[in-house]
Motif scaffolding. Structure first.
Motif, PDB file in Angstrom:
ATOM      1  N   LEU A   1       0.818  -1.198   0.000  1.00 37.71           N
ATOM      2  CA  LEU A   1       0.000   0.000   0.000  1.00 37.71           C
ATOM      3  C   LEU A   1       0.856   1.253   0.000  1.00 37.71           C
ATOM      4  CD1 LEU A   1      -2.790  -0.936   2.561  1.00 37.71           C
ATOM      5  CD2 LEU A   1      -3.164  -0.296   0.176  1.00 37.71           C
ATOM      6  N   GLY A   2       0.459   2.230  -0.810  1.00 36.62           N
ATOM      7  CA  GLY A   2       1.104   3.523  -0.770  1.00 36.62           C
ATOM      8  C   GLY A   2       1.870   3.873  -2.024  1.00 36.62           C
ATOM      9  N   TRP A   3       2.524   5.025  -1.979  1.00 35.05           N
ATOM     10  CA  TRP A   3       3.217   5.603  -3.120  1.00 35.05           C
ATOM     11  C   TRP A   3       4.739   5.580  -3.002  1.00 35.05           C
ATOM     12  CZ3 TRP A   3       0.582   8.218  -7.256  1.00 35.05           C
ATOM     13  CH2 TRP A   3      -0.821   8.187  -7.120  1.00 35.05           C
ATOM     14  N   THR A   4       5.263   5.249  -1.849  1.00 35.98           N
ATOM     15  CA  THR A   4       6.700   5.271  -1.628  1.00 35.98           C
ATOM     16  C   THR A   4       7.420   4.271  -2.519  1.00 35.98           C
ATOM     17  OG1 THR A   4       6.283   5.892   0.682  1.00 35.98           O
ATOM     18  CG2 THR A   4       8.496   5.130   0.131  1.00 35.98           C
ATOM     19  N   LEU A   5       8.593   4.660  -3.018  1.00 37.40           N
ATOM     20  CA  LEU A   5       9.397   3.787  -3.864  1.00 37.40           C
ATOM     21  C   LEU A   5      10.067   2.698  -3.036  1.00 37.40           C
ATOM     22  CD1 LEU A   5      10.814   3.076  -6.535  1.00 37.40           C
ATOM     23  CD2 LEU A   5      12.587   4.742  -5.905  1.00 37.40           C
ATOM     24  N   TYR A   6       9.913   1.443  -3.476  1.00 37.94           N
ATOM     25  CA  TYR A   6      10.567   0.302  -2.846  1.00 37.94           C
ATOM     26  C   TYR A   6      11.199  -0.559  -3.927  1.00 37.94           C
ATOM     27  CZ  TYR A   6       7.442   1.460   1.061  1.00 37.94           C
ATOM     28  OH  TYR A   6       6.755   2.098   2.063  1.00 37.94           O
ATOM     29  N   THR A   7      12.432  -1.032  -3.687  1.00 37.49           N
ATOM     30  CA  THR A   7      13.131  -1.895  -4.629  1.00 37.49           C
ATOM     31  C   THR A   7      13.669  -3.161  -3.979  1.00 37.49           C
ATOM     32  OG1 THR A   7      15.211  -0.684  -4.342  1.00 37.49           O
ATOM     33  CG2 THR A   7      13.755   0.024  -6.131  1.00 37.49           C
ATOM     34  N   TYR A   8      13.290  -3.437  -2.752  1.00 44.37           N
ATOM     35  CA  TYR A   8      13.708  -4.645  -2.051  1.00 44.37           C
ATOM     36  C   TYR A   8      12.491  -5.501  -1.752  1.00 44.37           C
ATOM     37  CZ  TYR A   8      18.226  -2.417  -1.395  1.00 44.37           C
ATOM     38  OH  TYR A   8      19.439  -1.807  -1.604  1.00 44.37           O
ATOM     39  N   GLY A   9      12.665  -6.808  -1.937  1.00 44.75           N
ATOM     40  CA  GLY A   9      11.559  -7.715  -1.708  1.00 44.75           C
ATOM     41  C   GLY A   9      11.000  -7.634  -0.302  1.00 44.75           C
ATOM     42  N   ALA A  10      11.868  -7.393   0.676  1.00 46.35           N
ATOM     43  CA  ALA A  10      11.427  -7.333   2.059  1.00 46.35           C
ATOM     44  C   ALA A  10      10.471  -6.179   2.313  1.00 46.35           C
ATOM     45  CB  ALA A  10      12.634  -7.231   2.994  1.00 46.35           C
ATOM     46  N   ASP A  11      10.435  -5.202   1.415  1.00 42.29           N
ATOM     47  CA  ASP A  11       9.548  -4.058   1.575  1.00 42.29           C
ATOM     48  C   ASP A  11       8.125  -4.341   1.112  1.00 42.29           C
ATOM     49  OD1 ASP A  11      12.239  -1.870   0.645  1.00 42.29           O
ATOM     50  OD2 ASP A  11      11.468  -2.278   2.650  1.00 42.29           O
ATOM     51  N   TYR A  12       7.915  -5.468   0.457  1.00 47.95           N
ATOM     52  CA  TYR A  12       6.599  -5.808  -0.078  1.00 47.95           C
ATOM     53  C   TYR A  12       5.975  -6.929   0.745  1.00 47.95           C
ATOM     54  CZ  TYR A  12       7.699  -3.054  -4.233  1.00 47.95           C
ATOM     55  OH  TYR A  12       8.009  -2.030  -5.101  1.00 47.95           O
ATOM     56  N   PRO A  13       4.881  -6.677   1.421  1.00 44.65           N
ATOM     57  CA  PRO A  13       4.278  -7.708   2.286  1.00 44.65           C
ATOM     58  C   PRO A  13       3.421  -8.732   1.560  1.00 44.65           C
ATOM     59  CG  PRO A  13       3.059  -5.657   2.486  1.00 44.65           C
ATOM     60  CD  PRO A  13       4.251  -5.357   1.614  1.00 44.65           C
ATOM     61  N   TYR A  14       2.940  -8.433   0.348  1.00 41.46           N
ATOM     62  CA  TYR A  14       2.024  -9.326  -0.355  1.00 41.46           C
ATOM     63  C   TYR A  14       2.658  -9.833  -1.631  1.00 41.46           C
ATOM     64  CZ  TYR A  14      -1.006  -6.789   2.815  1.00 41.46           C
ATOM     65  OH  TYR A  14      -1.544  -6.208   3.931  1.00 41.46           O
ATOM     66  N   TRP A  15       2.568 -11.161  -1.860  1.00 43.33           N
ATOM     67  CA  TRP A  15       3.228 -11.817  -2.979  1.00 43.33           C
ATOM     68  C   TRP A  15       2.326 -12.826  -3.666  1.00 43.33           C
ATOM     69  CZ3 TRP A  15       8.368 -11.033  -4.548  1.00 43.33           C
ATOM     70  CH2 TRP A  15       9.096 -10.163  -3.736  1.00 43.33           C
ATOM     71  N   GLY A  16       2.516 -12.972  -4.975  1.00 45.86           N
ATOM     72  CA  GLY A  16       1.881 -14.041  -5.712  1.00 45.86           C
ATOM     73  C   GLY A  16       2.723 -15.297  -5.676  1.00 45.86           C
ATOM     74  N   GLN A  17       2.243 -16.351  -6.324  1.00 40.37           N
ATOM     75  CA  GLN A  17       2.934 -17.644  -6.306  1.00 40.37           C
ATOM     76  C   GLN A  17       4.055 -17.732  -7.334  1.00 40.37           C
ATOM     77  OE1 GLN A  17       0.152 -17.147  -7.998  1.00 40.37           O
ATOM     78  NE2 GLN A  17       0.766 -17.972 -10.006  1.00 40.37           N
TER      79      GLN A  17
END
Length: 124
Positions: free
Chosen positions: A100-116
């Motif tokens: 959620l949100g607009w902040t730039l993230y480039t590390y996987g650990a910054d993303y809480p939701y993932w597909g398979q």
């Protein structure tokens, strides 16, 4: 919590192209920053691309700049990755991720939701 399902992977020859998709569950897709990551055997997970909720704020990993294009269609709750000039080193499981949100993230650990993930294999 958003649910993510990737599709479109497959086997292609070197120099070929492929478009993969990530469909999100209904809810607040237009409020999420989306990312693509890939993970090949024996290698660390690698950042591929990210896009903000409005379809701007786009950043690519160095290894795919000029070859891959990320886009999204909020009306369809879907993010895409167009992959051109594919090479054997691009072979990996490709996963989409959301935060959620607009902040730039480039590390996987910054993303809480993932597909398979969807497998992309490039033959030489």
């Amino acid at each position: 919590q958003v649910q993510l399902v990737e599709s479109g992977g497959g086997l292609v020859q070197a120099g070929g192209a492929l478009r993969i998709s990530c469909a999100a569950s209904e809810g607040s897709f237009s409020a999420y920053r989306m990312g693509w990551f890939r993970h090949a055997p024996g290698k660390e997970r690698e950042f591929v691309a990210t896009i903000n909720p409005a379809g701007s704020g786009i950043v690519y990993g160095n290894s795919v700049k000029g070859r891959f294009t990320i886009s999204r269609d909020n009306a369809k709750n879907t993010v895409f990755l167009q992959m051109n000039g594919l090479q054997p080193d691009d072979t990996a499981m490709y996963s989409c991720a959301a935060r959620l949100g607009w902040t730039l993230y480039t590390y996987g650990a910054d993303y809480p939701y993932w597909g398979q993930g969807t497998q992309v294999t490039v033959s030489s």
